[in-house]
Every structure is written in structure tokens, then in C-alpha cells.
Design a protein around this motif. Structure first.
Motif, PDB file in Angstrom:
ATOM      1  N   TYR A 322       6.843  -7.373 -10.073  1.00 44.75           N
ATOM      2  CA  TYR A 322       7.223  -7.048  -8.696  1.00 44.75           C
ATOM      3  C   TYR A 322       7.147  -8.292  -7.814  1.00 44.75           C
ATOM      4  N   TYR A 323       6.071  -9.067  -7.982  1.00 46.48           N
ATOM      5  CA  TYR A 323       5.895 -10.250  -7.131  1.00 46.48           C
ATOM      6  C   TYR A 323       6.968 -11.298  -7.423  1.00 46.48           C
ATOM      7  N   ILE A 324       7.322 -11.496  -8.692  1.00 47.20           N
ATOM      8  CA  ILE A 324       8.341 -12.488  -9.061  1.00 47.20           C
ATOM      9  C   ILE A 324       9.705 -12.083  -8.502  1.00 47.20           C
ATOM     10  N   ASN A 325       9.984 -10.787  -8.543  1.00 45.40           N
ATOM     11  CA  ASN A 325      11.304 -10.316  -8.094  1.00 45.40           C
ATOM     12  C   ASN A 325      11.405 -10.176  -6.571  1.00 45.40           C
ATOM     13  N   ASN A 326      10.281  -9.883  -5.906  1.00 49.93           N
ATOM     14  CA  ASN A 326      10.329  -9.592  -4.474  1.00 49.93           C
ATOM     15  C   ASN A 326       9.564 -10.602  -3.618  1.00 49.93           C
ATOM     16  N   HIS A 327       8.823 -11.483  -4.221  1.00 50.14           N
ATOM     17  CA  HIS A 327       8.010 -12.468  -3.504  1.00 50.14           C
ATOM     18  C   HIS A 327       7.115 -11.791  -2.470  1.00 50.14           C
ATOM     19  N   ASP A 328       6.616 -10.642  -2.872  1.00 53.93           N
ATOM     20  CA  ASP A 328       5.760  -9.892  -1.960  1.00 53.93           C
ATOM     21  C   ASP A 328       4.842  -8.985  -2.790  1.00 53.93           C
ATOM     22  N   VAL A 329       3.885  -8.385  -2.105  1.00 52.97           N
ATOM     23  CA  VAL A 329       2.933  -7.484  -2.775  1.00 52.97           C
ATOM     24  C   VAL A 329       3.339  -6.050  -2.468  1.00 52.97           C
ATOM     25  N   PRO A 330       3.352  -5.154  -3.495  1.00 55.95           N
ATOM     26  CA  PRO A 330       3.699  -3.757  -3.218  1.00 55.95           C
ATOM     27  C   PRO A 330       2.650  -3.108  -2.329  1.00 55.95           C
ATOM     28  N   SER A 331       3.065  -2.079  -1.625  1.00 55.37           N
ATOM     29  CA  SER A 331       2.149  -1.411  -0.694  1.00 55.37           C
ATOM     30  C   SER A 331       1.169  -0.492  -1.405  1.00 55.37           C
ATOM     31  N   ILE A 336       4.961   0.790  -7.871  1.00 46.07           N
ATOM     32  CA  ILE A 336       5.361   0.120  -9.127  1.00 46.07           C
ATOM     33  C   ILE A 336       5.140   1.032 -10.333  1.00 46.07           C
ATOM     34  N   GLY A 337       4.973   2.338 -10.077  1.00 48.03           N
ATOM     35  CA  GLY A 337       4.868   3.309 -11.157  1.00 48.03           C
ATOM     36  C   GLY A 337       3.547   3.312 -11.892  1.00 48.03           C
ATOM     37  N   GLN A 338       2.481   2.884 -11.231  1.00 51.27           N
ATOM     38  CA  GLN A 338       1.165   2.849 -11.866  1.00 51.27           C
ATOM     39  C   GLN A 338       0.237   3.892 -11.245  1.00 51.27           C
ATOM     40  N   LYS A 339      -0.697   4.394 -12.065  1.00 44.53           N
ATOM     41  CA  LYS A 339      -1.619   5.432 -11.618  1.00 44.53           C
ATOM     42  C   LYS A 339      -2.893   4.814 -11.045  1.00 44.53           C
ATOM     43  N   GLU A 340      -3.451   5.519 -10.060  1.00 43.70           N
ATOM     44  CA  GLU A 340      -4.750   5.098  -9.535  1.00 43.70           C
ATOM     45  C   GLU A 340      -5.896   5.683 -10.358  1.00 43.70           C
ATOM     46  N   HIS A 341      -5.678   6.833 -10.967  1.00 46.89           N
ATOM     47  CA  HIS A 341      -6.708   7.491 -11.776  1.00 46.89           C
ATOM     48  C   HIS A 341      -6.277   7.454 -13.242  1.00 46.89           C
ATOM     49  N   LEU A 342      -7.065   6.778 -14.058  1.00 52.27           N
ATOM     50  CA  LEU A 342      -6.751   6.654 -15.476  1.00 52.27           C
ATOM     51  C   LEU A 342      -7.261   7.854 -16.253  1.00 52.27           C
ATOM     52  N   ASN A 343      -6.751   8.024 -17.470  1.00 51.91           N
ATOM     53  CA  ASN A 343      -7.110   9.198 -18.282  1.00 51.91           C
ATOM     54  C   ASN A 343      -8.593   9.237 -18.643  1.00 51.91           C
ATOM     55  N   ASN A 344      -9.233   8.061 -18.711  1.00 52.54           N
ATOM     56  CA  ASN A 344     -10.655   8.023 -19.080  1.00 52.54           C
ATOM     57  C   ASN A 344     -11.591   8.214 -17.886  1.00 52.54           C
ATOM     58  N   GLY A 345     -11.019   8.485 -16.718  1.00 49.72           N
ATOM     59  CA  GLY A 345     -11.840   8.721 -15.534  1.00 49.72           C
ATOM     60  C   GLY A 345     -12.013   7.507 -14.642  1.00 49.72           C
ATOM     61  N   ASP A 346     -11.630   6.305 -15.091  1.00 49.39           N
ATOM     62  CA  ASP A 346     -11.741   5.111 -14.267  1.00 49.39           C
ATOM     63  C   ASP A 346     -10.666   5.138 -13.179  1.00 49.39           C
ATOM     64  N   THR A 347     -10.895   4.383 -12.120  1.00 47.36           N
ATOM     65  CA  THR A 347      -9.936   4.347 -11.013  1.00 47.36           C
ATOM     66  C   THR A 347      -9.533   2.911 -10.702  1.00 47.36           C
ATOM     67  N   LEU A 348      -8.291   2.755 -10.213  1.00 48.29           N
ATOM     68  CA  LEU A 348      -7.765   1.456  -9.807  1.00 48.29           C
ATOM     69  C   LEU A 348      -7.389   1.530  -8.329  1.00 48.29           C
ATOM     70  N   ALA A 349      -7.680   0.449  -7.617  1.00 49.17           N
ATOM     71  CA  ALA A 349      -7.296   0.365  -6.199  1.00 49.17           C
ATOM     72  C   ALA A 349      -6.638  -0.985  -5.965  1.00 49.17           C
ATOM     73  N   LEU A 350      -5.549  -1.012  -5.157  1.00 51.89           N
ATOM     74  CA  LEU A 350      -4.795  -2.238  -4.910  1.00 51.89           C
ATOM     75  C   LEU A 350      -4.987  -2.679  -3.464  1.00 51.89           C
ATOM     76  N   ASN A 351      -5.304  -3.969  -3.295  1.00 50.04           N
ATOM     77  CA  ASN A 351      -5.345  -4.565  -1.962  1.00 50.04           C
ATOM     78  C   ASN A 351      -3.945  -5.100  -1.681  1.00 50.04           C
ATOM     79  N   GLU A 352      -3.248  -4.474  -0.748  1.00 56.61           N
ATOM     80  CA  GLU A 352      -1.845  -4.832  -0.506  1.00 56.61           C
ATOM     81  C   GLU A 352      -1.683  -6.180   0.187  1.00 56.61           C
ATOM     82  N   HIS A 353      -2.766  -6.804   0.600  1.00 53.72           N
ATOM     83  CA  HIS A 353      -2.676  -8.098   1.266  1.00 53.72           C
ATOM     84  C   HIS A 353      -2.760  -9.261   0.265  1.00 53.72           C
ATOM     85  N   ASN A 354      -3.652  -9.184  -0.707  1.00 53.59           N
ATOM     86  CA  ASN A 354      -3.786 -10.307  -1.656  1.00 53.59           C
ATOM     87  C   ASN A 354      -3.562  -9.902  -3.116  1.00 53.59           C
ATOM     88  N   MET A 355      -3.129  -8.655  -3.342  1.00 53.13           N
ATOM     89  CA  MET A 355      -2.792  -8.136  -4.679  1.00 53.13           C
ATOM     90  C   MET A 355      -4.018  -8.087  -5.612  1.00 53.13           C
TER      91      MET A 355
END
Length: 402
Positions: A322-331, A336-355
């Protein structure tokens, strides 16, 4: 002295145990070779080289320090050896040596590069000086090992020899077979029994031993501990060996059945016996508790951190694209089609300012931050979050990498 029939000299159970251990051993090697042929060949080669050096050292010691028995050197021993070979119908006689044993009452056979050797330790020879069949029995016993190919022929069946009960039973059967060979070389069963009795009473007292009284000690071998240590050991009790050379089928007490149950969980430990294996287990457990567990506790957080970093691989790849194609960070990750909650119970969070990605697992968190390397590619760096330390961070993440 009549010539002995070969089948009569073999302890009945040896043939069956020999076939069982061979089949199980071949099956083990076949299974190992199917998946790891190259590695197994390398281990076999290394093992053979080590065996070659160890065996060559033994034979060199025997030849360099022992006295070879020949018609001109110790002719009395040589005459007994020739007579024993004739009785057992053995052609191509091995070389026989007398070697100072430092007080040990023993004899042994060896093979090396197709040649066969029998070594009589000097204390046995001296102890049997007044026994007409003493040395003859030991010569016959060791000739039995060579004749039955007990020496250096265990590669195929080696894996099966560690099995509880089976490996020890096969070893005891071989010793009983060789005792029969020794008895065949003796003029009377009593002479064979007295030759064995020197291992019990020593180099002087064997002459006074009462074999009938000694045979009555058989009644003590049926108890739990006597049964257990025999079932896990490679030699029958000496009282049984003496009884068997005096009569092929002596009346022996039954072993304790509960000892058999306990012995069934103890792998055969060779000459160290069941007690040695139990002691070995004890030291293994102590090693695990004192060294293994601390190492495990130290490495477990590092493994957990590595898994946390690895499970973000797809998210990191999607962010890079996404960054290579848009020169920006997704909101958001959803963009970008990714989950915040994984199947094993772990969670992901994105900082939209510094990726930066924050991955949280079991209340522990790690921050994964992108950076541009010298090749203008995105690399990812880890820093510890909640309840994590810098020393636990994966090396690929600390140094930068995908």
C-alpha cells in the motif's frame, strides 16, 4: 571328549529373541532411512569411524601388551584351546592372548576387520591353575560368542536392544548359550560349574565351594528385587548359570510378576543394568530441573515474541504494498484487507500516522515500526511494549527484516 552338536549348545530362547530383535531393528532403520536417508548415512559413517578407532585401540593394546598363546608359548593353554575348538567343530581358530587384568576375573572375545581374538585375563588363568577344565570352560564360552556372531554384529538390531525386557532377555540368552559352549569343552558338568564358581568365590575359595549348597540359593532369586534386577540386566544370576551347566533344565523359581511389570518400563541399559538405568533417569530429571527448566523459562518469552512478530507477516506485506503504491499510510487495517483480531486471540492495531503495528498477545504487547533501509526497502523494527523486555525481541526484528 565327544564333539558337541551345535543346536544343543544354543540356549532355546536365543534363536527366537535373535529374530525378534533383528526384525524390530531393521524396521526402525527402514523408518529412519525413509525420511532422513542422507543424515542417517552421515551418522552411520561417523559412528563406524568412532567404532573403528575404539576397536583398533583395544586390539593394539592386546597385541602390544598381551602374550599370544602358541604351541611354543604357554603350550598347556594352547593344547586346551585346540581341544576345545575340535570339540566345538570350529575351523579357522582365533588368536588367543593372556593379558594382565589388574585383579579382574574375566575373559572376553573381540573382532576387528575380519579377525577374531580371545583374551584370557591373567587372574583367571592363575585361579584355574589347579582346575583341569577351568581355562577350557572360559575358552569355550568366548568361542561361543565368536561362533554365534555375538561380537560386533548388532548394528541392524541395535535399536531393538534398548527395548524393555527384550534387550536384556536376548543378552541373557546369549550368555546361557556361551555357558553351554564352555560346558561342552569341559570333561564334566561339575568341572564347568566350578569354573563358573570362581566368579562367585574368588581365585582361592572356589576349590572349597559346595555346589549343592550354592544351588539352593536359587530359591532366593524369585523375589521382587532379585527378579527386577535380573529382568533388567544382561546376565543371569550366577546361581542360575551354575545350575544350568550342571543340568540343562534345572528347576528354577518363577520370577515375581510385579517385577516384570516394573521392568517393562525400564529400557535395557547394557552392563549397567536396571539400577544403572534408574540412576541415569534420576540424573536426567535432576539435569532437567536444575538446568533445562531455567533455560526453557528463559527461551519461552523469546519464542513467544518471535511468534508475535511472525504472525504479522501478511499485515506487514500488505502495508508495504500500500505504501509503495500510494506513498501514504492506510487509515485502518480493514482498508488493506487485514483483520484486527486474529484466530488465535491476538490483536493487531495500526498507527495511521507512522504505520507502526502494535501486536497484543496474552496482555503482552510489541511495537513493530517500519523504516527505510539503504536499498530504499522497508524494514521492520521491534520495541517492547507492555510486560516485555528488549532482550526478548527477535533478532530479525531488532536488526530489521521482513
Amino acid at each position: 571328549m565327544a564333539r558337541a552338536d551345535r543346536d544343543e549348545l544354543v540356549y532355546p530362547r536365543e534363536y527366537a529373541l535373535s529374530k525378534i530383535t533383528l526384525v524390530l531393528g531393521i524396521l526402525f532403520w527402514a523408518l529412519m532411512l525413509v525420511g532422513t536417508f542422507g543424515i542417517m548415512l552421515l551418522y552411520v559413517l561417523i559412528g563406524y569411524v568412532l567404532y573403528l578407532f575404539a576397536q583398533s585401540a583395544l586390539i593394539a593394546h592386546i597385541k602390544g601388551n598381551g602374550v599370544e598363546v602358541t604351541p611354543a608359548q604357554f603350550p598347556d593353554l594352547h593344547a586346551q584351546f585346540v581341544s576345545c575348538c575340535q570339540t566345538l567343530q570350529i575351523n579357522g581358530s582365533p588368536q588367543v592372548y593372556v593379558l594382565q587384568g589388574g585383579g579382574m576375573m574375566n575373559a572376553f572375545a573381540a573382532r576387528f576387520l575380519g579377525l577374531q581374538y580371545i583374551v584370557l585375563l591373567s587372574d583367571v588363568v592363575d585361579a584355574m591353575a589347579e582346575h583341569p577344565d577351568g581355562v577350557r570352560f572360559y575358552l569355550g564360552h568366548e568361542l561361543g560368542h565368536l561362533r554365534m556372531r555375538h561380537i560386533g554384529k548388532h548394528f541392524l538390531r541395535w535399536p531393538a536392544l534398548w527395548l524393555p525386557l527384550l534387550g536384556a532377555a536376548y543378552s541373557r540368552a546369549k550368555e546361557s548359550t556361551c555357558d553351554r559352549h564352555g560346558a561342552a569343552c569341559s570333561t564334566t558338568p561339575e568341572n564347568a560349574a566350578r569354573a563358573l564358581a570362581v566368579l562367585a568365590a574368588g581365585r582361592a575359595r572356589w576349590k572349597d565351594i559346595n555346589l549343592d549348597s550354592y544351588a539352593r540359593q536359587l530359591s532366593e532369586t524369585g523375589g521382587f528385587w532379585m527378579s527386577f534386577h535380573e529382568l533388567t540386566g544382561g546376565y543371569p544370576w550366577l546361581t542360575k548359570r551354575v545350575a544350568r551347566v550342571m543340568e540343562h533344565k534345572p528347576s528354577l523359581p518363577r520370577r515375581n510378576r510385579w517385577a516384570g511389570v516394573m521392568a517393562a518400563i525400564v529400557p535395557y541399559g547394557g552392563r549397567i543394568g536396571g539400577a544403572g538405568v534408574v540412576i541415569l533417569y534420576f540424573y536426567i530429571v535432576i539435569f532437567i530441573l536444575t538446568i533445562g527448566l531455567p533455560i526453557y523459562r528463559d527461551q519461552l518469552p523469546r519464542l513467544h515474541a518471535y511468534l508475535m512478530f511472525s504472525e504479522t507477516a501478511m499485515t506487514r506485506s500488505a502495508l508495504e504494498d500500500y505504501y509503495i503504491n500510494n506513498h501514504d499510510v492506510p487509515s485502518s487495517l480493514a482498508e488493506i484487507g487485514q483483520k484486527e483480531h486474529l484466530n488465535n486471540g491476538d490483536t493487531l492495531a495500526l498507527n495511521e500516522h507512522n504505520m507502526t503495528i502494535t501486536v497484543t498477545s496474552h496482555n503482552k504487547s510489541m511495537l513493530i515500526t517500519p523504516g527505510i533501509n539503504k536499498q530504499k526497502h522497508i524494514s521492520w523494527y521491534c520495541t517492547p511494549g507492555t510486560d516485555m523486555q528488549a532482550a526478548q525481541m527477535p533478532a530479525t526484528c531488532v536488526n530489521g527484516g521482513h
